[in-house]
Design a protein around this motif. Sequence first.
Motif, mmCIF file in Angstrom:
data_model
loop_
_atom_site.group_PDB
_atom_site.id
_atom_site.type_symbol
_atom_site.label_atom_id
_atom_site.label_comp_id
_atom_site.label_asym_id
_atom_site.label_seq_id
_atom_site.Cartn_x
_atom_site.Cartn_y
_atom_site.Cartn_z
ATOM 1 N N GLN A 1 0.831 -1.210 0.000
ATOM 2 C CA GLN A 1 0.000 0.000 0.000
ATOM 3 C C GLN A 1 0.864 1.257 0.000
ATOM 4 O O GLN A 1 0.587 2.215 -0.733
ATOM 5 C CB GLN A 1 -0.918 0.004 1.216
ATOM 6 C CG GLN A 1 -2.220 -0.755 1.032
ATOM 7 C CD GLN A 1 -3.285 -0.283 1.997
ATOM 8 O OE1 GLN A 1 -3.009 -0.090 3.180
ATOM 9 N NE2 GLN A 1 -4.486 -0.109 1.518
ATOM 10 N N ARG A 2 1.894 1.274 0.836
ATOM 11 C CA ARG A 2 2.771 2.449 0.896
ATOM 12 C C ARG A 2 3.492 2.661 -0.428
ATOM 13 O O ARG A 2 3.656 3.793 -0.878
ATOM 14 C CB ARG A 2 3.791 2.290 2.033
ATOM 15 C CG ARG A 2 3.181 2.347 3.429
ATOM 16 C CD ARG A 2 4.240 2.527 4.490
ATOM 17 N NE ARG A 2 5.194 1.433 4.523
ATOM 18 C CZ ARG A 2 5.072 0.353 5.268
ATOM 19 N NH1 ARG A 2 4.003 0.205 6.047
ATOM 20 N NH2 ARG A 2 5.985 -0.592 5.267
ATOM 21 N N LEU A 3 3.931 1.572 -1.053
ATOM 22 C CA LEU A 3 4.634 1.694 -2.329
ATOM 23 C C LEU A 3 3.685 2.129 -3.443
ATOM 24 O O LEU A 3 4.092 2.808 -4.388
ATOM 25 C CB LEU A 3 5.298 0.362 -2.697
ATOM 26 C CG LEU A 3 6.489 -0.042 -1.830
ATOM 27 C CD1 LEU A 3 6.912 -1.468 -2.145
ATOM 28 C CD2 LEU A 3 7.668 0.908 -2.043
ATOM 29 N N GLY A 4 2.418 1.730 -3.338
ATOM 30 C CA GLY A 4 1.448 2.130 -4.357
ATOM 31 C C GLY A 4 1.053 3.585 -4.255
ATOM 32 O O GLY A 4 0.530 4.162 -5.208
ATOM 33 N N ASP A 5 1.313 4.200 -3.110
ATOM 34 C CA ASP A 5 1.047 5.626 -2.934
ATOM 35 C C ASP A 5 2.338 6.397 -3.236
ATOM 36 O O ASP A 5 3.403 5.815 -3.437
ATOM 37 C CB ASP A 5 0.577 5.891 -1.502
ATOM 38 C CG ASP A 5 -0.371 7.070 -1.412
ATOM 39 O OD1 ASP A 5 -0.366 7.897 -2.350
ATOM 40 O OD2 ASP A 5 -1.103 7.169 -0.422
ATOM 41 N N TRP A 6 2.252 7.722 -3.251
ATOM 42 C CA TRP A 6 3.448 8.533 -3.500
ATOM 43 C C TRP A 6 4.457 8.320 -2.376
ATOM 44 O O TRP A 6 4.116 8.355 -1.205
ATOM 45 C CB TRP A 6 3.078 10.010 -3.580
ATOM 46 C CG TRP A 6 2.190 10.337 -4.745
ATOM 47 C CD1 TRP A 6 0.863 10.606 -4.710
ATOM 48 C CD2 TRP A 6 2.577 10.421 -6.118
ATOM 49 N NE1 TRP A 6 0.387 10.849 -5.966
ATOM 50 C CE2 TRP A 6 1.419 10.744 -6.861
ATOM 51 C CE3 TRP A 6 3.785 10.245 -6.786
ATOM 52 C CZ2 TRP A 6 1.429 10.903 -8.238
ATOM 53 C CZ3 TRP A 6 3.800 10.402 -8.167
ATOM 54 C CH2 TRP A 6 2.641 10.726 -8.872
ATOM 55 N N HIS A 7 5.712 8.094 -2.726
ATOM 56 C CA HIS A 7 6.752 7.851 -1.728
ATOM 57 C C HIS A 7 8.110 8.216 -2.304
ATOM 58 O O HIS A 7 8.260 8.419 -3.520
ATOM 59 C CB HIS A 7 6.758 6.376 -1.295
ATOM 60 C CG HIS A 7 7.078 5.432 -2.418
ATOM 61 N ND1 HIS A 7 6.116 4.974 -3.304
ATOM 62 C CD2 HIS A 7 8.250 4.866 -2.834
ATOM 63 C CE1 HIS A 7 6.672 4.168 -4.193
ATOM 64 N NE2 HIS A 7 7.967 4.103 -3.925
ATOM 65 N N LEU A 8 9.117 8.299 -1.427
ATOM 66 C CA LEU A 8 10.492 8.529 -1.869
ATOM 67 C C LEU A 8 11.066 7.197 -2.339
ATOM 68 O O LEU A 8 11.125 6.248 -1.561
ATOM 69 C CB LEU A 8 11.338 9.089 -0.727
ATOM 70 C CG LEU A 8 10.887 10.394 -0.090
ATOM 71 C CD1 LEU A 8 11.889 10.820 0.983
ATOM 72 C CD2 LEU A 8 10.724 11.489 -1.132
ATOM 73 N N PRO A 9 11.498 7.093 -3.587
ATOM 74 C CA PRO A 9 12.033 5.822 -4.077
ATOM 75 C C PRO A 9 13.419 5.533 -3.507
ATOM 76 O O PRO A 9 14.287 6.420 -3.475
ATOM 77 C CB PRO A 9 12.095 6.022 -5.599
ATOM 78 C CG PRO A 9 12.178 7.500 -5.784
ATOM 79 C CD PRO A 9 11.433 8.119 -4.634
ATOM 80 N N GLN A 10 13.617 4.311 -3.051
ATOM 81 C CA GLN A 10 14.928 3.913 -2.543
ATOM 82 C C GLN A 10 15.813 3.609 -3.741
ATOM 83 O O GLN A 10 15.730 2.558 -4.355
ATOM 84 C CB GLN A 10 14.808 2.687 -1.636
ATOM 85 C CG GLN A 10 16.107 2.359 -0.920
ATOM 86 C CD GLN A 10 15.875 1.438 0.263
ATOM 87 O OE1 GLN A 10 14.765 1.275 0.727
ATOM 88 N NE2 GLN A 10 16.940 0.816 0.742
ATOM 89 N N GLY A 11 16.660 4.547 -4.085
ATOM 90 C CA GLY A 11 17.499 4.439 -5.269
ATOM 91 C C GLY A 11 17.664 5.781 -5.956
ATOM 92 O O GLY A 11 18.587 5.978 -6.746
ATOM 93 N N ALA A 12 16.776 6.730 -5.644
ATOM 94 C CA ALA A 12 16.894 8.073 -6.202
ATOM 95 C C ALA A 12 17.914 8.876 -5.401
ATOM 96 O O ALA A 12 17.940 8.792 -4.172
ATOM 97 C CB ALA A 12 15.545 8.779 -6.189
ATOM 98 N N PRO A 13 18.762 9.678 -6.049
ATOM 99 C CA PRO A 13 19.785 10.442 -5.300
ATOM 100 C C PRO A 13 19.193 11.468 -4.354
ATOM 101 O O PRO A 13 19.839 11.871 -3.385
ATOM 102 C CB PRO A 13 20.601 11.120 -6.415
ATOM 103 C CG PRO A 13 19.711 11.123 -7.616
ATOM 104 C CD PRO A 13 18.870 9.887 -7.512
ATOM 105 N N THR A 14 17.947 11.898 -4.592
ATOM 106 C CA THR A 14 17.330 12.909 -3.747
ATOM 107 C C THR A 14 16.699 12.334 -2.481
ATOM 108 O O THR A 14 16.450 13.072 -1.518
ATOM 109 C CB THR A 14 16.223 13.632 -4.542
ATOM 110 O OG1 THR A 14 15.423 12.652 -5.221
ATOM 111 C CG2 THR A 14 16.815 14.582 -5.566
ATOM 112 N N SER A 15 16.415 11.035 -2.462
ATOM 113 C CA SER A 15 15.629 10.460 -1.358
ATOM 114 C C SER A 15 16.297 10.588 0.010
ATOM 115 O O SER A 15 15.625 10.984 0.980
ATOM 116 C CB SER A 15 15.301 8.994 -1.659
ATOM 117 O OG SER A 15 14.386 8.904 -2.730
ATOM 118 N N PRO A 16 17.584 10.262 0.159
ATOM 119 C CA PRO A 16 18.178 10.375 1.504
ATOM 120 C C PRO A 16 18.122 11.790 2.068
ATOM 121 O O PRO A 16 17.751 11.984 3.236
ATOM 122 C CB PRO A 16 19.627 9.912 1.285
ATOM 123 C CG PRO A 16 19.564 9.021 0.088
ATOM 124 C CD PRO A 16 18.534 9.652 -0.795
ATOM 125 N N ALA A 17 18.485 12.783 1.259
ATOM 126 C CA ALA A 17 18.486 14.167 1.755
ATOM 127 C C ALA A 17 17.069 14.638 2.071
ATOM 128 O O ALA A 17 16.825 15.280 3.101
ATOM 129 C CB ALA A 17 19.132 15.094 0.726
#
Length: 459
Positions: free
Chosen positions: A296-312
Amino acid sequence: MDQGHRNTGVADARGRHTLRNIARRLATAFLSGPWHQRTLMARGDGALGTGGRWLADLTFDVVQKHREPPSAGQLEALILHHRAFVDACESGFLPFSLLNPNATDEAPAPLWPVQPLASLSDLVTWLGIADSTTSSAENLLRWFADTKGLERVGKEERLRHYWSHWVERGPRLPRLLEAPKPRLKALQRKVLDDILNHIPPHPAAHGFVRGRSVATHAEQHVRRELVIRFDLEAFFTTVSTFRAHAVFRAAGYPEKVSSVLLGLCTTRTPNAVLRAAPYPEPFTSEDSVRRFNLLQRLGDWHLPQGAPTSPALANLAAFGLDSRLHAFACQYGLTYSRYADDLVFSGDDTRSVGALTNFVAMAVSEEGFRLNRAKTRVMRQHQRQLVTGVVVNQRPAVARADYDALKARLHRLATKGVGDAESGLRAHLLGQLAWVGRFSTSRARKLEALFSRIAWPSR
């Protein structure tokens, strides 16, 4: 606040237009994910920055009336005429900025030296998105930001913005890695370099922060009578997109620019990828619930684990949580630091365990994150106190088991040679040697001696 102020912006001639805009925002949020009352409430709260009983009543009636998602127009009309929504607007339950017809178009004063962007055309120019006309360039920008949610329903992998890969983890839930494709990754890198890297995270955050590391995180907790470690569940996927959006608004960007920037940094996992999610082994009834929540969480808007912006962006969205936990720690004479999803407190007063555990659970929940209670650890001085793989009882040190495992691996490679599957390990092993050397020069020398005996294949 008196009643006159509460109704400001609703009762004037533009009030109806304002209400329609708020209803449209709510309808868009409701239609952006799974159709369940609980998830509708969460997205409604994120879209407006507020919730409460009125939102519970509204979402209950919406789901009762429409078992399946209606059209955007039908949903907007239902919300606009619902008594709970009207009462919320007229009784002061919504922030004044929402009731001010001009608020969503105004940019707040920037707090940090970030890239100035006053409009979508500025954003297009800065990102270097070129097309035949300004309008088509802005449409291309919206496509990258996936403002229509096409990533979720796209069936052709080549049209998606992310490569997705499930990582199986035995009895634990699988992890989904979502790597942006080159063009989107280049845009995200600019957002990271020119915006997010100029916004300071909380001083307690040590993960993904320049000048800080696992080592600086662990060093905060050396030689303490008590070390308590908490773990956040599915850190990136539980980051509130409302808080992530607020980061861009606080950076001084108007609503339209902030929304597109957020779109560039978030995604909704395609249905086909969700259906391919592996099951933990062995699979229990408890795993079934946890797996359902993860999808459910992945199907909603979320920070992708792998994008350079997600950690910051995750660090910045967690600023409120860090502030609350740091303030509590100071009140009880404790030290607090966080490395990504790893929350650690330490001190010499062991009487604070109960109060701390209760407060952390409350603060984590209220800030929109989830606590993995099974991973909470209370470690006293007579036990091994481990912080992100570093033993901190007397001085920071790599755990003996990890050192022995690395030593055994180097010994095997030195005596039996390097196989084809291991030929690319050189850089990885050098990194592990440097990690050990960060805490113990004598251990590092022993490992370096073994490493020097390894016969690497010539290229």
